[in-house]
Design an enzyme around this catalytic site. Structure first.
Site, PDB file in Angstrom:
ATOM      1  N   GLU A  46       0.826  -1.211   0.000  1.00  0.00           N
ATOM      2  CA  GLU A  46       0.000   0.000   0.000  1.00  0.00           C
ATOM      3  C   GLU A  46       0.860   1.260   0.000  1.00  0.00           C
ATOM      4  O   GLU A  46       0.603   2.196  -0.770  1.00  0.00           O
ATOM      5  CB  GLU A  46      -0.920   0.004   1.234  1.00  0.00           C
ATOM      6  CG  GLU A  46      -1.884  -1.183   1.284  1.00  0.00           C
ATOM      7  CD  GLU A  46      -1.336  -2.382   2.049  1.00  0.00           C
ATOM      8  OE1 GLU A  46      -2.138  -3.094   2.667  1.00  0.00           O
ATOM      9  OE2 GLU A  46      -0.098  -2.587   2.024  1.00  0.00           O
ATOM     10  N   ALA A 148      10.286 -36.569  -8.023  1.00  0.00           N
ATOM     11  CA  ALA A 148      10.195 -36.798  -9.468  1.00  0.00           C
ATOM     12  C   ALA A 148      10.276 -38.293  -9.694  1.00  0.00           C
ATOM     13  O   ALA A 148      11.245 -38.941  -9.278  1.00  0.00           O
ATOM     14  CB  ALA A 148      11.322 -36.073 -10.198  1.00  0.00           C
TER      15      ALA A 148
END
Length: 364
Positions: A46, A148
């Site tokens: 912000e 994997a």
């Protein structure tokens, strides 16, 4: 809000243990300011958007992916900046579960006459900060287990050959995950066998802290991890070790965490990492480390990269070692599969079920 989401992603790997946040300031359909939380300790989204505003933001709208903070930390409260800038309407995506914020800031903004519109693209905004939400509420690292495998679930041939199971697209994806996480963890056997660097090899990298589970500190001092310990932080997690070995790795720049016992206590290690502000850990170990983690703590996300290959043979190595489940009811259960194609490979991501049994998954 989607523009704010895309901005938030630019902070990936640089804000831990803070959240990813993006902010956009709009007047009459024009973006007049935008920013994101770029680095831990730097301006929040912000304030960054206000600092880059091209004109007076008084009376404008602000879109922010996460509820603004209302407390003092490394930076002053963002609510003060929003109020002081004269923002008229605030569109918010996610709620901040931090007890110091948790809805308080939205009430404060409304008290100052700012219209607040909540839950804008909430699911997409929430997805940015799975790690932050978990860490801020539990003070424990968000654990990602990555493996994997071939179609038949093997991570290596009977000779130990592992390079490469998956293709280049999958390997690039794993490096993006490394960039997002605070730490990456392997077992010492992986270091001895493969001598990996465990760094992040993408554009604008953010290297995770490298953690080696090494019960008695057997890691070779000539390994690439140890030789680069002063460049990329290294933690050796041990159960117990000879003082000479502890001093040897410390002399090369590594830190040491001792958990006691005969093997590394994974649960105790995770508690210590949480205390140190390490909000996330990728487990990229072999079968034994995967089994130890699954037997000790809850895995928040399981990433299974499946390559279109069959190894075969009883001697080929599975992705999880140990004794394994004697009965299907004792299997580790995972839910909510998300499937992504990566070249010829497939990535399946799951969350671990809260208990055993198929019914737990069906209930989400």
């Amino acid at each position: 809000m989607r523009a704010a989401i895309n901005l938030a992603k630019l902070g990936a790997g640089f804000t831990n243990p803070n959240p990813l946040v993006g902010a956009v300031i709009v007047r009459d359909g024009r973006i007049i300011g935008e920013g994101w939380h770029e680095r831990y300790g730097g301006l929040h989204a912000e304030r960054n958007a206000l600092a880059h505003c091209m004109e007076d933001p008084a009376g404008a709208d602000m879109y922010v992916t996460l509820e603004p903070c209302c407390h003092y930390g490394k930076q002053p409260p963002c609510t003060e900046a929003v109020i002081g800038a004269g923002i008229k309407r605030l569109f918010v995506g996610s709620y901040d579960p931090n007890p110091l914020v948790s809805g308080k800031s939205l009430g404060m903004l409304r008290e100052h006459g700012i219209e607040v519109i909540e839950r804008v693209l909430k699911n997409e905004c929430d997805a940015l900060n799975e790690i932050f939400f978990h860490y801020i509420t539990t003070r424990m690292p968000y654990i990602i287990m990555k493996t994997a495998v071939t179609i038949d679930g093997r991570i290596a041939t009977r000779t130990g050959d592992t390079k490469w199971i998956t293709g280049a697209v999958s390997r690039e994806h794993t490096h993006m995950t490394r960039k997002r996480a605070a730490a990456i963890m392997v077992g010492v056997n992986t270091v001895i066998a493969d001598d990996p660097m465990l760094n992040c090899r993408v554009e604008d990298p953010s290297n995770p802290i490298r953690i080696v589970c090494d019960s008695h500190i057997r890691i070779p001092l000539e390994s690439r991890i140890m030789r680069t310990a002063r460049e990329i932080p290294v933690i050796i997690a041990a159960a117990e070790a000879e003082p000479e070995r502890i001093e040897a790795v410390k002399a090369m720049g590594a830190d040491v965490i001792l958990t006691g016992g005969s093997r590394v206590d994974i649960a105790a290690l995770m508690r210590e990492l949480g205390k140190r502000g390490i909000d996330s850990v990728i487990v990229e170990g072999g079968a034994e480390l995967n089994a130890s983690v699954l037997n000790s703590v809850r895995v928040n996300k399981l990433q299974v990269y499946i390559a279109p290959k069959l190894i075969g043979g009883e001697g080929a190595k599975p992705c999880v070692g140990g004794g394994g489940a004697a009965y299907l009811r004792d299997a580790y259960m995972f839910c909510d599969p998300k499937v992504t194609r990566l070249g010829d490979d497939i990535l399946i991501e799951y969350r671990q079920a809260s208990g055993g049994g198929e019914s737990d998954c069906s209930q989400g």
